[in-house]
Design a protein around this motif. Structure first.
Motif, short mmCIF file in Angstrom:
data_model
loop_
_atom_site.label_atom_id
_atom_site.label_comp_id
_atom_site.label_asym_id
_atom_site.label_seq_id
_atom_site.Cartn_x
_atom_site.Cartn_y
_atom_site.Cartn_z
N GLY A 1 0.81 -1.21 0.00
CA GLY A 1 0.00 0.00 0.00
C GLY A 1 0.84 1.26 0.00
O GLY A 1 0.57 2.20 -0.76
N GLU A 2 1.86 1.29 0.84
CA GLU A 2 2.74 2.46 0.89
C GLU A 2 3.48 2.63 -0.42
O GLU A 2 3.58 3.74 -0.96
N ALA A 3 4.03 1.54 -0.96
CA ALA A 3 4.78 1.62 -2.22
C ALA A 3 3.88 2.10 -3.36
O ALA A 3 4.30 2.90 -4.21
N THR A 4 2.64 1.65 -3.37
CA THR A 4 1.71 2.05 -4.42
C THR A 4 1.33 3.52 -4.29
O THR A 4 1.24 4.25 -5.29
N ALA A 5 1.11 3.97 -3.07
CA ALA A 5 0.78 5.38 -2.84
C ALA A 5 1.91 6.27 -3.35
O ALA A 5 1.66 7.28 -4.05
N ARG A 6 3.13 5.92 -3.04
CA ARG A 6 4.27 6.74 -3.48
C ARG A 6 4.41 6.73 -5.00
O ARG A 6 4.63 7.77 -5.63
N ARG A 7 4.29 5.56 -5.60
CA ARG A 7 4.45 5.46 -7.06
C ARG A 7 3.37 6.25 -7.78
O ARG A 7 3.66 7.00 -8.72
N LEU A 8 2.12 6.09 -7.38
CA LEU A 8 1.04 6.77 -8.08
C LEU A 8 1.10 8.28 -7.87
O LEU A 8 0.76 9.06 -8.78
N ALA A 9 1.54 8.72 -6.70
CA ALA A 9 1.69 10.15 -6.46
C ALA A 9 2.74 10.73 -7.40
O ALA A 9 2.56 11.82 -7.97
N ARG B 1 -3.24 2.81 11.09
CA ARG B 1 -2.08 3.40 11.76
C ARG B 1 -1.69 4.71 11.08
O ARG B 1 -0.71 4.78 10.35
N VAL B 2 -2.45 5.74 11.37
CA VAL B 2 -2.22 7.04 10.73
C VAL B 2 -0.83 7.58 11.06
O VAL B 2 -0.17 8.22 10.23
N ASP B 3 -0.36 7.32 12.28
CA ASP B 3 0.94 7.83 12.70
C ASP B 3 2.07 7.30 11.82
O ASP B 3 3.11 7.95 11.68
N ARG B 4 1.87 6.13 11.21
CA ARG B 4 2.90 5.55 10.37
C ARG B 4 2.88 6.09 8.94
O ARG B 4 3.67 5.67 8.11
N MET B 5 1.96 6.99 8.66
CA MET B 5 1.86 7.54 7.31
C MET B 5 2.35 8.99 7.24
O MET B 5 2.08 9.69 6.28
N LYS B 6 3.09 9.44 8.27
CA LYS B 6 3.58 10.82 8.28
C LYS B 6 4.47 11.11 7.08
O LYS B 6 4.39 12.19 6.47
N ALA C 1 5.07 13.92 1.89
CA ALA C 1 5.31 13.85 0.44
C ALA C 1 4.13 14.42 -0.35
O ALA C 1 4.11 14.33 -1.58
N GLY C 2 3.14 14.97 0.34
CA GLY C 2 2.00 15.59 -0.33
C GLY C 2 0.84 14.66 -0.59
O GLY C 2 -0.12 15.02 -1.29
N ILE C 3 0.90 13.47 -0.03
CA ILE C 3 -0.18 12.50 -0.18
C ILE C 3 -1.21 12.72 0.91
O ILE C 3 -0.87 12.93 2.08
#
Length: 277
Positions: A15-23, A35-40, A45-47
């Motif tokens: 999920g994290e890798a996909t969010a970064r790539r698509l952004a 776990r919102v704290d782990r998505m800082k 990165a503007g996501i």
């Protein structure tokens, strides 16, 4: 206009890798997880980051309403969130089996229900359901996990036919071995439920298999799956299924052509080989 995408289970792994790539590819990404704290780092990165608990209906409703209010549309839903509950069927409490289905199947289905009105109104959209090669094959001590993945495979096929008249695509992505937190979580649960029962020997062997396979050169990084998802979203007519990473195509080929008993034997040999038994 940037396309809007919602990705679940975005705090780590696929999920994290996909969010970064698509952004990076220009999508307006909404990354959702418990776990919102782990998505800082994603937020930095503007996501866009959203809290989402697939076992809490109010949380699911709030996440979809937030996107509807801010964007007014949703071009892609990527159902990635899930976990593997392992242990013998005899040992795993039914409440845990229900939770496995609640996260992997019912939460996914509820999210689709809530997102579809936006997609139907715009007469376009793509739903990507991340299943696993586990949705087409089997192994000991994985009955609840595999049952959920088989279920999502069937759900996706029906959904694809239902939504075709509205211009909405349904795609299944079937990862093989991917280097994420998944194996550690599955191993921990398996040993907790079956590590001291009549199935202890099998649990110990399978735990060693998980540990060995996580270090194997056959296991792929999460971005392999992210690239596959990106390719599916860019396709004018995406395939219905994409097997990707970690020996997925090889294993699914063998499952297609081997008898049930022959595949049972193959899995036992792999288990013993990787576990060093």
């Amino acid at each position: 206009m940037s396309k809007t995408v919602l990705i679940t289970g975005a705090s780590s792994g696929i999920g994290e890798a996909t969010a970064r790539r698509l952004a990076l590819e220009g999508y307006k990404v909404y990354a959702a997880a418990r776990r919102v704290d782990r998505m800082k780092s994603l937020s930095d990165a503007g996501i866009q980051v959203l809290p989402l608990d697939l076992t809490d209906d109010a949380s699911i409703v709030q996440a979809v309403e937030a996107i509807a209010q801010r964007e007014g549309r949703l071009d892609a839903l990527i159902n990635n969130a899930g976990y593997g509950s392992y242990g013998s069927l005899e040992d795993v409490p039914l409440d845990e089996g229900r939770r496995q289905f609640e996260v992997n199947v019912f939460g996914l289905a509820r999210l689709i229900q809530l997102c579809l009105p936006m997609m139907r109104a715009q007469r376009s959209g793509t739903i990507v359901n991340i299943t696993s090669i586990g949705g087409k094959m089997h192994e000991p001590l994985g009955s609840w996990y595999h049952a959920t993945k088989f279920a999502v495979e069937g759900l996706s096929d029906c959904l694809r036919m239902e939504l075709a008249p509205f211009g909405i695509d349904v795609v299944v992505v079937e990862p093989g071995g991917i280097r994420t937190e998944w194996a550690g979580i599955a191993q921990e649960g398996m040993l907790r439920y079956s590590g001291h029962t009549a199935y202890a020997e099998q649990a110990a062997m399978h735990a060693r298999l998980f540990a060995a396979s996580d270090k194997s050169s056959m296991v792929s990084p999460p971005d392999v799956v992210a690239k596959t998802i990106s390719r599916a979203l860019r396709a004018s007519r995406p395939r219905t299924r994409y097997a990707t990473g970690g020996g997925a195509r090889t294993i699914l080929f063998l499952r297609r052509w081997l008898s049930d008993r022959a595949f049972d034997g193959l899995m036992r040999r792999i288990e013993k080989s990787l576990a060093g038994a």
